[in-house]
Enzyme design. Sequence first.
Site, PDB file in Angstrom:
ATOM      1  N   GLY A  89     -30.232 -30.087  15.765  1.00 23.34           N
ATOM      2  CA  GLY A  89     -31.253 -30.800  16.506  1.00 23.34           C
ATOM      3  C   GLY A  89     -30.898 -32.251  16.751  1.00 23.34           C
ATOM      4  O   GLY A  89     -29.729 -32.660  16.654  1.00 23.34           O
ATOM      5  N   PHE A 119     -25.611 -15.434   8.935  1.00 21.10           N
ATOM      6  CA  PHE A 119     -25.037 -14.431   9.865  1.00 21.10           C
ATOM      7  C   PHE A 119     -25.756 -13.095   9.761  1.00 21.10           C
ATOM      8  O   PHE A 119     -25.136 -12.032   9.676  1.00 21.10           O
ATOM      9  CB  PHE A 119     -23.544 -14.215   9.601  1.00 21.10           C
ATOM     10  CG  PHE A 119     -22.649 -15.363   9.963  1.00 21.10           C
ATOM     11  CD1 PHE A 119     -23.100 -16.450  10.689  1.00 21.10           C
ATOM     12  CD2 PHE A 119     -21.312 -15.351   9.576  1.00 21.10           C
ATOM     13  CE1 PHE A 119     -22.252 -17.502  11.020  1.00 21.10           C
ATOM     14  CE2 PHE A 119     -20.455 -16.386   9.908  1.00 21.10           C
ATOM     15  CZ  PHE A 119     -20.926 -17.473  10.626  1.00 21.10           C
ATOM     16  N   ASN A 124     -31.277 -24.402   8.728  1.00 20.03           N
ATOM     17  CA  ASN A 124     -31.205 -22.954   8.579  1.00 20.03           C
ATOM     18  C   ASN A 124     -30.112 -22.572   7.589  1.00 20.03           C
ATOM     19  O   ASN A 124     -29.088 -23.237   7.492  1.00 20.03           O
ATOM     20  CB  ASN A 124     -30.975 -22.272   9.937  1.00 20.03           C
ATOM     21  CG  ASN A 124     -29.519 -22.014  10.232  1.00 20.03           C
ATOM     22  OD1 ASN A 124     -28.939 -21.023   9.771  1.00 20.03           O
ATOM     23  ND2 ASN A 124     -28.897 -22.925  10.983  1.00 20.03           N
ATOM     24  N   THR A 147     -20.401 -29.163  18.460  1.00 14.79           N
ATOM     25  CA  THR A 147     -20.113 -28.819  17.076  1.00 14.79           C
ATOM     26  C   THR A 147     -21.155 -27.839  16.536  1.00 14.79           C
ATOM     27  O   THR A 147     -22.205 -27.638  17.150  1.00 14.79           O
ATOM     28  CB  THR A 147     -20.152 -30.059  16.161  1.00 14.79           C
ATOM     29  OG1 THR A 147     -21.471 -30.653  16.260  1.00 14.79           O
ATOM     30  CG2 THR A 147     -19.112 -31.092  16.599  1.00 14.79           C
ATOM     31  N   ASN A 148     -20.878 -27.339  15.346  1.00 19.86           N
ATOM     32  CA  ASN A 148     -21.823 -26.494  14.621  1.00 19.86           C
ATOM     33  C   ASN A 148     -22.859 -27.379  13.914  1.00 19.86           C
ATOM     34  O   ASN A 148     -22.925 -28.586  14.150  1.00 19.86           O
ATOM     35  CB  ASN A 148     -21.063 -25.622  13.609  1.00 19.86           C
ATOM     36  CG  ASN A 148     -21.695 -24.272  13.394  1.00 19.86           C
ATOM     37  OD1 ASN A 148     -22.912 -24.157  13.271  1.00 19.86           O
ATOM     38  ND2 ASN A 148     -20.882 -23.229  13.339  1.00 19.86           N
ATOM     39  N   GLY A 177     -26.718 -18.120  17.885  1.00 19.56           N
ATOM     40  CA  GLY A 177     -27.724 -18.234  16.840  1.00 19.56           C
ATOM     41  C   GLY A 177     -29.084 -17.749  17.270  1.00 19.56           C
ATOM     42  O   GLY A 177     -29.861 -17.253  16.448  1.00 19.56           O
ATOM     43  N   PHE A 178     -29.397 -17.874  18.562  1.00 19.88           N
ATOM     44  CA  PHE A 178     -30.711 -17.433  19.039  1.00 19.88           C
ATOM     45  C   PHE A 178     -30.736 -15.925  19.244  1.00 19.88           C
ATOM     46  O   PHE A 178     -31.648 -15.245  18.784  1.00 19.88           O
ATOM     47  CB  PHE A 178     -31.063 -18.153  20.345  1.00 19.88           C
ATOM     48  CG  PHE A 178     -32.483 -17.924  20.780  1.00 19.88           C
ATOM     49  CD1 PHE A 178     -33.490 -18.770  20.361  1.00 19.88           C
ATOM     50  CD2 PHE A 178     -32.821 -16.855  21.600  1.00 19.88           C
ATOM     51  CE1 PHE A 178     -34.814 -18.556  20.743  1.00 19.88           C
ATOM     52  CE2 PHE A 178     -34.132 -16.621  21.984  1.00 19.88           C
ATOM     53  CZ  PHE A 178     -35.132 -17.476  21.553  1.00 19.88           C
ATOM     54  N   ASP A 179     -29.752 -15.411  19.954  1.00 17.75           N
ATOM     55  CA  ASP A 179     -29.674 -13.968  20.230  1.00 17.75           C
ATOM     56  C   ASP A 179     -28.476 -13.413  19.469  1.00 17.75           C
ATOM     57  O   ASP A 179     -27.354 -13.389  19.969  1.00 17.75           O
ATOM     58  CB  ASP A 179     -29.529 -13.720  21.737  1.00 17.75           C
ATOM     59  CG  ASP A 179     -29.574 -12.240  22.090  1.00 17.75           C
ATOM     60  OD1 ASP A 179     -29.632 -11.403  21.173  1.00 17.75           O
ATOM     61  OD2 ASP A 179     -29.529 -11.920  23.289  1.00 17.75           O
ATOM     62  N   LYS A 197     -14.919 -22.737  17.193  1.00 18.41           N
ATOM     63  CA  LYS A 197     -16.085 -23.596  16.971  1.00 18.41           C
ATOM     64  C   LYS A 197     -15.900 -24.375  15.677  1.00 18.41           C
ATOM     65  O   LYS A 197     -15.658 -23.789  14.624  1.00 18.41           O
ATOM     66  CB  LYS A 197     -17.366 -22.769  16.907  1.00 18.41           C
ATOM     67  CG  LYS A 197     -18.640 -23.621  16.848  1.00 18.41           C
ATOM     68  CD  LYS A 197     -19.881 -22.791  17.100  1.00 18.41           C
ATOM     69  CE  LYS A 197     -21.119 -23.669  17.213  1.00 18.41           C
ATOM     70  NZ  LYS A 197     -22.324 -22.881  17.557  1.00 18.41           N
ATOM     71  N   ASN A 227     -23.157 -21.623   6.033  1.00 22.21           N
ATOM     72  CA  ASN A 227     -24.000 -20.669   5.314  1.00 22.21           C
ATOM     73  C   ASN A 227     -23.287 -19.404   4.840  1.00 22.21           C
ATOM     74  O   ASN A 227     -23.925 -18.504   4.305  1.00 22.21           O
ATOM     75  CB  ASN A 227     -25.195 -20.285   6.194  1.00 22.21           C
ATOM     76  CG  ASN A 227     -26.044 -21.485   6.538  1.00 22.21           C
ATOM     77  OD1 ASN A 227     -26.338 -22.303   5.687  1.00 22.21           O
ATOM     78  ND2 ASN A 227     -26.406 -21.615   7.805  1.00 22.21           N
ATOM     79  N   THR A 228     -21.990 -19.307   5.057  1.00 22.09           N
ATOM     80  CA  THR A 228     -21.191 -18.213   4.523  1.00 22.09           C
ATOM     81  C   THR A 228     -20.178 -18.807   3.551  1.00 22.09           C
ATOM     82  O   THR A 228     -19.357 -19.631   3.956  1.00 22.09           O
ATOM     83  CB  THR A 228     -20.460 -17.449   5.643  1.00 22.09           C
ATOM     84  OG1 THR A 228     -21.425 -16.831   6.499  1.00 22.09           O
ATOM     85  CG2 THR A 228     -19.543 -16.383   5.072  1.00 22.09           C
ATOM     86  N   SER A 248     -19.691 -22.398  10.188  1.00 29.16           N
ATOM     87  CA  SER A 248     -21.045 -22.298   9.648  1.00 29.16           C
ATOM     88  C   SER A 248     -21.027 -22.677   8.172  1.00 29.16           C
ATOM     89  O   SER A 248     -20.148 -22.242   7.433  1.00 29.16           O
ATOM     90  CB  SER A 248     -21.584 -20.882   9.810  1.00 29.16           C
ATOM     91  OG  SER A 248     -22.792 -20.740   9.076  1.00 29.16           O
ATOM     92  N   ASN A 278     -19.777 -14.826  19.907  1.00 24.52           N
ATOM     93  CA  ASN A 278     -19.379 -15.650  18.776  1.00 24.52           C
ATOM     94  C   ASN A 278     -19.179 -14.733  17.567  1.00 24.52           C
ATOM     95  O   ASN A 278     -20.087 -14.001  17.188  1.00 24.52           O
ATOM     96  CB  ASN A 278     -20.490 -16.679  18.520  1.00 24.52           C
ATOM     97  CG  ASN A 278     -20.171 -17.670  17.434  1.00 24.52           C
ATOM     98  OD1 ASN A 278     -19.953 -17.296  16.296  1.00 24.52           O
ATOM     99  ND2 ASN A 278     -20.198 -18.946  17.781  1.00 24.52           N
TER     100      ASN A 278
END
Length: 340
Positions: free
Chosen positions: A269, A118, A114, A243-244, A66-68, A215, A183-184, A181, A145
Site C-alpha cells: 500500500g 500462497f 498479509n 516490488t513485492n 495476489g488478488f486472483d 519479482k 510469507n514462505t 514473498s 505468477n
Amino acid sequence: MYRLFFRLVLSRLDPEFAHHLAFVVIRVLPVVGIGSLLRRWARPDPRRAVHTLGLTFPSPFGLAAGFDKDARGVRGLGQLGFGHVEIGTVTARAQPGNPKPRLFRLIRDRAVINRMGFNNAGAAAAVPRLEREAGRRIRPVIGVNIGKSRVVEVDDAIPDYLESTRLLAPHADYLVVNVSSPNTPGLRGLQELDKLAPLLEAVRDAAAGVPVLVKIAPDLRDEEVLRIAELTVRLRLAGIVATNTTLSREGLITPAAEVEAIGAGGLSGAPLAARSLEVLRLLRGAVPPELCLISVGGVETAADVAQRLAAGATLVQGYTAFLYRGPLWAASINRGLRQG
C-alpha cells in the site's frame, strides 16, 4: 459513495471475508451481462496501449498478483478496466496457506499486512481456467505468477518451479518467478545470485519462449538490486517486477502497538510507494530501455501511474488501493490517463 460504504460496512468485516464477497461480485459480472456495459465505460484510451513482451497491453495499468490466485475472475477484472491481470501466486502443489487471520487493514495508512502464504488450488487446477480465458476474443493480458510450494525445501526449489512452468506457461501471456514473498519460509533466500541464476535459467528454458520476468523485494539493498538487474540482462529474461511487499514497518501512522499485535507479514500500500519508485529508477538506469519493468507498490491514482511511467516503468500494477477505492478504481485510472 464507495468510501462511505467501505467505512460503514466493509471496514467492519474480516478483511479476507470482505475480499471473498467482492470477488464473488467480480466473477458474476460477466454472467449477468453488467460486465460488458462496464467494459465500454471503463476501457482505456487506445493511445495508451503499450507494446512490450511481444504483446499489446490495452492499458499500462494492471492488477498485481495476489488478488486472483486461481484465475477465477480474469474476465470480470478485465471488464473493470485492468489492462492485464497477473494471477497467482500459483504453486505446483495445492496448499491452504497460513492459519487465519492472515490479512489485516491499516486504514489510516491506506495499507495492508498479509501473511497469506500462497494459498491456492495448485498449478494443475489453474490450467483449465487459463485455457478458457486465453481463448476469449476480448480479454486482458494474462500473466501467471509462480512460487515455491511450502512443503518443498529451498534446495529442491528448481524442480518445483519447473513443474509449475511446464503446466502453466503454455496458457500464459507472460510468466513471473516470485522469489520475494516474505510469507514462505526461505523463499527470499532464492534472491541470492548463486541460487537465483540457475532457477531463472531453468524456468526460462522450460517456458519455451513465453516471456519470463522475476519479482523482487523492496528490502534488497541497492547493490543487490543492481546485481539482479545485471543477471536479468545476462540471462536475457524479459523483465523485472518491482516490488513485492516489505517487511519494514517504518513511517506508519497506525500506532506501533497495533502493528506489533498484528505480527508477521508483508506490508503493501501507500507506505511502500517511495521505495518502490526508488527501486524502479535504480533499475531503469541499469537495464536496456527495451527491458520490461513492471512497477508495483503504493500506486493509487492516475498521477501515480503517470509518475511511474515517467520514471521508466513499462507497465504499472496495483492491488492494495483496490480495497480502499473500490470496483471502479481501474476505470478511474484509465480516465485520468486519458485526460492527462
